[in-house]
Design a protein around this motif. Sequence first.
Motif, PDB file in Angstrom:
ATOM      1  N   TYR A 529       0.838  -1.211   0.000  1.00  0.00           N
ATOM      2  CA  TYR A 529       0.000   0.000   0.000  1.00  0.00           C
ATOM      3  C   TYR A 529       0.865   1.250   0.000  1.00  0.00           C
ATOM      4  N   LEU A 530       1.873   1.280   0.872  1.00  0.00           N
ATOM      5  CA  LEU A 530       2.755   2.432   0.950  1.00  0.00           C
ATOM      6  C   LEU A 530       3.574   2.579  -0.332  1.00  0.00           C
ATOM      7  N   ALA A 531       3.999   1.446  -0.911  1.00  0.00           N
ATOM      8  CA  ALA A 531       4.770   1.488  -2.151  1.00  0.00           C
ATOM      9  C   ALA A 531       3.962   2.129  -3.267  1.00  0.00           C
ATOM     10  N   TYR A 532       2.656   1.824  -3.309  1.00  0.00           N
ATOM     11  CA  TYR A 532       1.816   2.380  -4.372  1.00  0.00           C
ATOM     12  C   TYR A 532       1.563   3.869  -4.174  1.00  0.00           C
ATOM     13  N   THR A 533       1.231   4.271  -2.936  1.00  0.00           N
ATOM     14  CA  THR A 533       0.861   5.664  -2.695  1.00  0.00           C
ATOM     15  C   THR A 533       2.054   6.609  -2.776  1.00  0.00           C
ATOM     16  N   MET A 534       3.286   6.103  -2.580  1.00  0.00           N
ATOM     17  CA  MET A 534       4.463   6.967  -2.628  1.00  0.00           C
ATOM     18  C   MET A 534       5.266   6.786  -3.923  1.00  0.00           C
ATOM     19  N   ARG A 535       4.661   6.201  -4.936  1.00  0.00           N
ATOM     20  CA  ARG A 535       5.347   6.032  -6.210  1.00  0.00           C
ATOM     21  C   ARG A 535       5.487   7.382  -6.915  1.00  0.00           C
ATOM     22  N   ASP A 536       6.330   7.429  -7.932  1.00  0.00           N
ATOM     23  CA  ASP A 536       6.438   8.632  -8.756  1.00  0.00           C
ATOM     24  C   ASP A 536       5.115   8.839  -9.480  1.00  0.00           C
ATOM     25  N   GLN A 537       4.598  10.066  -9.423  1.00  0.00           N
ATOM     26  CA  GLN A 537       3.322  10.301 -10.077  1.00  0.00           C
ATOM     27  C   GLN A 537       3.094  11.784 -10.334  1.00  0.00           C
ATOM     28  N   PHE A 538       2.139  12.031 -11.231  1.00  0.00           N
ATOM     29  CA  PHE A 538       1.739  13.382 -11.595  1.00  0.00           C
ATOM     30  C   PHE A 538       0.303  13.569 -11.115  1.00  0.00           C
ATOM     31  N   ILE A 539       0.032  14.671 -10.409  1.00  0.00           N
ATOM     32  CA  ILE A 539      -1.298  14.910  -9.840  1.00  0.00           C
ATOM     33  C   ILE A 539      -1.872  16.196 -10.442  1.00  0.00           C
ATOM     34  N   PRO A 540      -2.658  16.112 -11.520  1.00  0.00           N
ATOM     35  CA  PRO A 540      -3.347  17.296 -12.044  1.00  0.00           C
ATOM     36  C   PRO A 540      -4.690  17.448 -11.330  1.00  0.00           C
ATOM     37  N   LYS A 541      -4.954  18.572 -10.732  1.00  0.00           N
ATOM     38  CA  LYS A 541      -6.111  18.683  -9.842  1.00  0.00           C
ATOM     39  C   LYS A 541      -6.915  19.942 -10.128  1.00  0.00           C
ATOM     40  N   MET A 542      -8.215  19.839  -9.886  1.00  0.00           N
ATOM     41  CA  MET A 542      -9.134  20.975  -9.921  1.00  0.00           C
ATOM     42  C   MET A 542      -9.857  21.012  -8.578  1.00  0.00           C
ATOM     43  N   GLN A 543     -10.060  22.213  -8.020  1.00  0.00           N
ATOM     44  CA  GLN A 543     -10.596  22.292  -6.661  1.00  0.00           C
ATOM     45  C   GLN A 543     -11.511  23.495  -6.492  1.00  0.00           C
ATOM     46  N   TYR A 544     -12.554  23.306  -5.665  1.00  0.00           N
ATOM     47  CA  TYR A 544     -13.459  24.398  -5.289  1.00  0.00           C
ATOM     48  C   TYR A 544     -13.638  24.381  -3.772  1.00  0.00           C
ATOM     49  N   VAL A 545     -13.531  25.556  -3.157  1.00  0.00           N
ATOM     50  CA  VAL A 545     -13.676  25.682  -1.702  1.00  0.00           C
ATOM     51  C   VAL A 545     -14.729  26.752  -1.414  1.00  0.00           C
ATOM     52  N   TYR A 546     -15.728  26.388  -0.627  1.00  0.00           N
ATOM     53  CA  TYR A 546     -16.728  27.361  -0.172  1.00  0.00           C
ATOM     54  C   TYR A 546     -16.586  27.537   1.336  1.00  0.00           C
ATOM     55  N   THR A 547     -16.536  28.800   1.778  1.00  0.00           N
ATOM     56  CA  THR A 547     -16.389  29.110   3.210  1.00  0.00           C
ATOM     57  C   THR A 547     -17.507  30.037   3.648  1.00  0.00           C
ATOM     58  N   TYR A 548     -18.199  29.645   4.693  1.00  0.00           N
ATOM     59  CA  TYR A 548     -19.242  30.487   5.286  1.00  0.00           C
ATOM     60  C   TYR A 548     -18.811  30.896   6.686  1.00  0.00           C
ATOM     61  N   THR A 549     -18.893  32.172   6.974  1.00  0.00           N
ATOM     62  CA  THR A 549     -18.597  32.707   8.298  1.00  0.00           C
ATOM     63  C   THR A 549     -19.776  33.552   8.735  1.00  0.00           C
ATOM     64  N   SER A 550     -20.413  33.211   9.825  1.00  0.00           N
ATOM     65  CA  SER A 550     -21.595  33.952  10.254  1.00  0.00           C
ATOM     66  C   SER A 550     -21.223  35.383  10.613  1.00  0.00           C
ATOM     67  N   PRO A 551     -22.174  36.321  10.543  1.00  0.00           N
ATOM     68  CA  PRO A 551     -21.885  37.732  10.831  1.00  0.00           C
ATOM     69  C   PRO A 551     -21.230  37.928  12.202  1.00  0.00           C
ATOM     70  N   LYS A 552     -20.389  38.949  12.304  1.00  0.00           N
ATOM     71  CA  LYS A 552     -19.664  39.214  13.543  1.00  0.00           C
ATOM     72  C   LYS A 552     -20.588  39.569  14.699  1.00  0.00           C
ATOM     73  N   THR A 553     -21.804  39.997  14.379  1.00  0.00           N
ATOM     74  CA  THR A 553     -22.741  40.371  15.440  1.00  0.00           C
ATOM     75  C   THR A 553     -23.355  39.166  16.131  1.00  0.00           C
ATOM     76  N   PHE A 554     -23.197  37.979  15.565  1.00  0.00           N
ATOM     77  CA  PHE A 554     -23.790  36.780  16.166  1.00  0.00           C
ATOM     78  C   PHE A 554     -23.072  36.451  17.475  1.00  0.00           C
ATOM     79  N   ARG A 555     -23.852  36.197  18.505  1.00  0.00           N
ATOM     80  CA  ARG A 555     -23.259  35.833  19.791  1.00  0.00           C
ATOM     81  C   ARG A 555     -22.670  34.423  19.737  1.00  0.00           C
TER      82      ARG A 555
END
Length: 780
Positions: A529-555
């Motif tokens: 398992y470790l041999a496979y995951t740490m082999r030489d490889q190319f990782i082309p990636k696409m990513q989306y991150v959504y972040t919600y932060t409630s208003p500062k007035t919220f207790r």
Amino acid sequence: MTYTHILRSAKTLVLALITLLITACSTTKSIPDGDQLFTGLAKTDYIASVHDTHFTSTQAEIDAALATAPNGALFGSSSVRSPFQVGLWVWNAFVGSDDAFSKWMLSSFGSRPVLLSWVNPALRASVAQEVLRAHGYFHGKVSYDILQQHNPKKAKIKYTVDMGPLWTVDSLSYLGFPPQADSLMVSAMGDAKIRRGDAFDVNTLDAERRRVSTLLRNNGFFYYQPSYASWLIDSISRPGKVLLRLQLAEQTPSVAERKWTIGKINIDLHKSYGDSLTNSETRRDITMHYNGKHSPLRVPVILSSNRLFPGHPYSYAEYQAGISNLSSTGLFSTVDVNFSPRDTTGLADTLDMHMNLVFDKPYDIYFEGNVTGKTNNRFGPGAVLGVTRRNAFRGGELLDLKVKGNYEWQTAHHGEGSSSKFNSYEYGIDASLQLPRLVVPYASFFRKKLINHFRRIGFFSTPSTTLKFSTDILNRAGFFKRRIVSGEWTYDLQTSPTSKHQFTPLSFSYEYMKRRTAAFDSVLTANPYLAYTMRDQFIPKMQYVYTYTSPKTFRNPLWWQTTVSESGNILSLGEMAAGNKWSQKNKELFKNPYAQFFKLETELVKTWQLTEHSSLVAHGDLGMLWAYGNSGEAPYSEQFYVGGANSIRAFTVRSIGPGSYHNAESATNNYLDQTGDLKLLGNLEYRPRLFGNLYGAMFLDAGNVWSLHKDDRSGGHFEPKNLLKEIALGTGVGLRYDMDFLVIRVDWGVGLHVPYKSGFYNVGSFRDSQSLHFAIGYPF
């Protein structure tokens, strides 16, 4: 001196100390005649016909008005005291003494008695009664009783609050406003803070008056202020009902009763404060003043941050957003915006806008040196040398270049049963370029459509495009030397104060071994398992991150972040078009197999503010990773793990999981393969303030990782029936020193349960179940 004499002298001294302690332990010795020691509040009685949300909020304010902390109050409570009144004992023992020692004891440990006369319950009851009236309980009454204690020098206070009937709003009208303002207010009545049938509340009246002012100022009424309107309240015409009228004051200046439009915009660009500007450049109604042959900043850069334009009505919200956007670029040390009428006839409706911008210094050179003690038991020095160039290409760009390196050696952790030492070093170069705009290359039509779409949505802050490139060398002494070349293209968009979007259409990581030892090859041979995951490889990636932060007035605020990423799917579709099967393994790009997976992770933090200086924080993290198509397993760098300063603090990084897997025979290298495709983590932490800026913490951490593919790691595959017993559990305490801009943290974690043993408390000896973590910032 004989032994008998020494013993007799010791007994005499002990007797004297006991007598002094008994004398000092009196808490009422220094109470003046005719007064009493206040020992707290008895439970307040509330008499009310209806218990609803309005009653609850009113009760909270009344409790705050009546609250008085006695000596030795626990956590600021008005009713619960510590049984050990050390402060009073010291006060009674040393008050009235003039020697230096007594004065030091009084100032350092003494506590002046809280007297009943100082509490003044009559005054507090009258204040609470005014609170009732402000919340619509016009006939409410607050009374009190003095409860004598067994010691006549002590007394408690009991308040009784008779709420009486609640007055509600019968009608609401707006009088005296000019026609343009009146039509605006009618169109926005759906946003009114007061409606017929609502409980009368002074706070709501203030909120509605501010809402009207904000509405008008955001629609051209530049000079309007909340104080230009006042409330007329009729609580007599109809019993139990209130008639409300918001009326424009007769003394309101005429300039506040009409709408204003933005005229010319003058922009002064100063390289240093107070320098003279000799040149200018005019485009229609926008003029830039600067010093030099050409403008140090292109006009579109400022206009993309500014929210007010010639010919548009003035808006206070857009003005504030423009100031915030210009400040957040990091280009300017001073951002000052002023408005002035086009003429002084008193009939003008045009405001000329003057922006005074002073550039910050163009370069920042920084050096960071540290000695690191990490939670995976690695210690060693590190350094970063970098340079930042502001406005690198006259377009507001931020260019950052840095070189970094660190050296680490690993010491033993008793709980892992290892006494090995594991040395390593890393070094690399990072480069990033941040542009304060959306950059979509080679697609002019798409770029216009995209930008126009987001303009219709609106931005809370200036969108940005970031380009990054880095190259790193990782050396693990005795095992391998690995090189990682990576880069990304990222867009950051904030569409509201609470919502932030980050989209990375292109990210890549090219990883390959430069050297590896026979010892490492033996580890890989024993662990496919470790041999496979740490082999030489190319990782082309696409990513989306959504972040919600409630208003500062919220207790009780909420923070939520969800990340979705994928790798290799577009390439595999292209391979299918070329005739290769989707399920075919080890298809290559740039002479390396490329990774193919889908990853989802969501994280939630909820804070409950218990008191002004204490809170309860809950954190949850769920992640799933599916490898398929060209990959049998996901890359090692993408997999989940638990343990460490921000996870389960009773254990070190990668010392738990996956599932019940545990390889006691190779504890030295065990952390290398303790990762998984599924992550479940939960934390609960109580954070009270101890004193000053020092806060404490009591926490409970639980979680683990699992594999979604069966492999050679026995017990690592996810089985729902084994979920509960495979959850690692730890607890502990900690300290946080909060300096506002920096939080220094130390956590002492103690293990309660490990997944690879039977029973609940199964961590072995107490000594081997501990971990100590030093870190910067809160864990979540």
